[in-house]
Design a protein around this motif. Structure first.
Motif, PDB file in Angstrom:
ATOM      1  N   TRP A   7       0.825  -1.210   0.000  1.00 14.84           N
ATOM      2  CA  TRP A   7       0.000   0.000   0.000  1.00 14.84           C
ATOM      3  C   TRP A   7       0.858   1.258   0.000  1.00 14.84           C
ATOM      4  CZ3 TRP A   7      -4.680   0.579  -1.484  1.00 14.84           C
ATOM      5  CH2 TRP A   7      -5.579  -0.478  -1.392  1.00 14.84           C
ATOM      6  N   ARG A  59       1.842   1.858  -3.567  1.00 14.37           N
ATOM      7  CA  ARG A  59       0.739   2.344  -4.400  1.00 14.37           C
ATOM      8  C   ARG A  59       0.413   3.809  -4.118  1.00 14.37           C
ATOM      9  NH1 ARG A  59      -3.027  -2.955  -3.142  1.00 14.37           N
ATOM     10  NH2 ARG A  59      -1.807  -4.448  -4.382  1.00 14.37           N
ATOM     11  N   THR A  60       0.468   4.197  -2.882  1.00  8.87           N
ATOM     12  CA  THR A  60       0.088   5.565  -2.531  1.00  8.87           C
ATOM     13  C   THR A  60       1.148   6.584  -2.922  1.00  8.87           C
ATOM     14  OG1 THR A  60       1.000   5.191  -0.296  1.00  8.87           O
ATOM     15  CG2 THR A  60      -1.367   4.854  -0.610  1.00  8.87           C
ATOM     16  N   HIS A  82      -0.134   8.288  -6.569  1.00 10.37           N
ATOM     17  CA  HIS A  82      -1.594   8.268  -6.513  1.00 10.37           C
ATOM     18  C   HIS A  82      -2.235   9.083  -7.630  1.00 10.37           C
ATOM     19  CE1 HIS A  82      -0.252  11.809  -4.282  1.00 10.37           C
ATOM     20  NE2 HIS A  82      -1.385  12.381  -4.656  1.00 10.37           N
ATOM     21  N   ARG A 112       2.424   8.903 -11.762  1.00  3.67           N
ATOM     22  CA  ARG A 112       2.630   7.650 -12.501  1.00  3.67           C
ATOM     23  C   ARG A 112       3.377   7.915 -13.811  1.00  3.67           C
ATOM     24  NH1 ARG A 112      -2.621   6.609 -10.387  1.00  3.67           N
ATOM     25  NH2 ARG A 112      -3.623   7.417 -12.260  1.00  3.67           N
TER      26      ARG A 112
END
Length: 301
Positions: free
Chosen positions: A100, A103-104, A107, A112
């Motif tokens: 997590w 992923r954060t 965001h 990205r």
């Protein structure tokens, strides 16, 4: 009892002993203070490697990282801070937290995009043997292009390649658009179009390529001697001085000058060999050579 900071002998020449934490008067030997603040680390290092290993600072911030190197990372280890083994339940929890956390960190679409672009930039750095200064400059230009919305609707590879070529031109490295196109798997035509767009939108002033560096590169790839290379540089100085290099491709010009120098020094190199080393066509070398030969002969007469 705390000692006074003023010595009774009225001398201000003192010596600080970091081992004992004392400030001592150099005249009478009185201990003026025995409680100086310790500013050194509590560990010792006997060489530079140990000092680097025990430093508390992390990696330096960099524009070539999507988060500029300021975010934290959960390490992939099964031991805690004291070196003890983590239990199975806690290890599973840490793996989930690590996922997590990863992923954060990206965001938003911008994050990205930067992560993918700078991952490719790191690959190009190794393939083209680029310096850190060029990579930082490339990351800065790419971020500016992204802020202007130039990346939207276009490939990341083309935009990054254009930013890289601009950085190479500004730092004076001898890398061509063809080298970047072959390494980044982007057509040279698309890369050139994106390069012109970025230069125009960001209002950049790109310096001219130094033809002397092109001579050194082509001579090295074609296996010419140092004598021929020096002679070619002398010819190139005359060419630039007379304004014959204006509007000419630096690599094609360097190839024609090297061919001219090889003929005068007696080295057997064909136009095809030098053209292949410069990444231009044989016709370009032939036409440039005829033009330069005629103008230089006219100046000599």
């Amino acid at each position: 009892m705390k000692a006074s900071l003023v010595s009774p002998c009225k001398h201000d020449r003192t010596v600080t002993d970091p081992e004992s934490g004392e400030i001592i008067c150099r005249s009478c030997g009185l201990v003026i203070s025995d409680r100086i603040q310790e500013s050194r680390p509590e560990w010792r290092a006997f060489n530079s490697q140990e000092s680097d290993d025990r430093a508390r600072t992390g990696i330096p911030s960099s524009l070539a990282r999507h988060d500029m190197g300021l975010s934290t990372v959960i390490a992939r280890t099964d031991k805690d801070a004291s070196g003890r083994q983590i239990e199975g339940v806690m290890k599973t929890t840490m793996d989930r937290l690590r996922a997590w956390d990863f992923r954060t960190q990206a965001h938003s679409p911008t994050d990205r995009n930067l992560r993918q672009a700078f991952s490719e930039l790191d690959r190009l750095k190794d393939k083209l043997s680029l310096s850190d200064a060029v990579i930082e400059k490339t990351a800065y230009i790419y971020r500016k292009a992204q802020e202007r919305g130039l990346v939207r609707g276009r490939t990341i590879s083309a935009t990054l390649g254009a930013a890289l070529y601009i950085a190479i031109r500004e730092t004076g490295m001898s890398r061509t658009l063809k080298d970047i196109a072959e390494t980044s798997n982007v057509k040279r035509k698309d890369l050139a179009r994106m390069y012109r767009l970025v230069v125009m939108e960001l209002d950049l002033k790109i310096p001219m390529i130094d033809p002397m560096k092109c001579i050194a590169r082509v001579a090295s790839k074609s296996g010419l001697s140092e004598k021929t290379k020096r002679h070619a540089m002398n010819i190139m100085q005359d060419v630039v001085k007379e304004g014959m290099s204006a509007g000419k491709d630096p690599m094609g010009l360097a190839a024609s000058v090297l061919y001219m120098a090889s003929l005068e020094t007696g080295e057997n190199r064909t136009q095809t060999d030098i053209a292949d080393a410069a990444g231009v066509t044989e016709v370009t070398v032939r036409n440039r050579y005829k033009n330069l030969r005629g103008r230089l002969d006219a100046l000599a007469n």
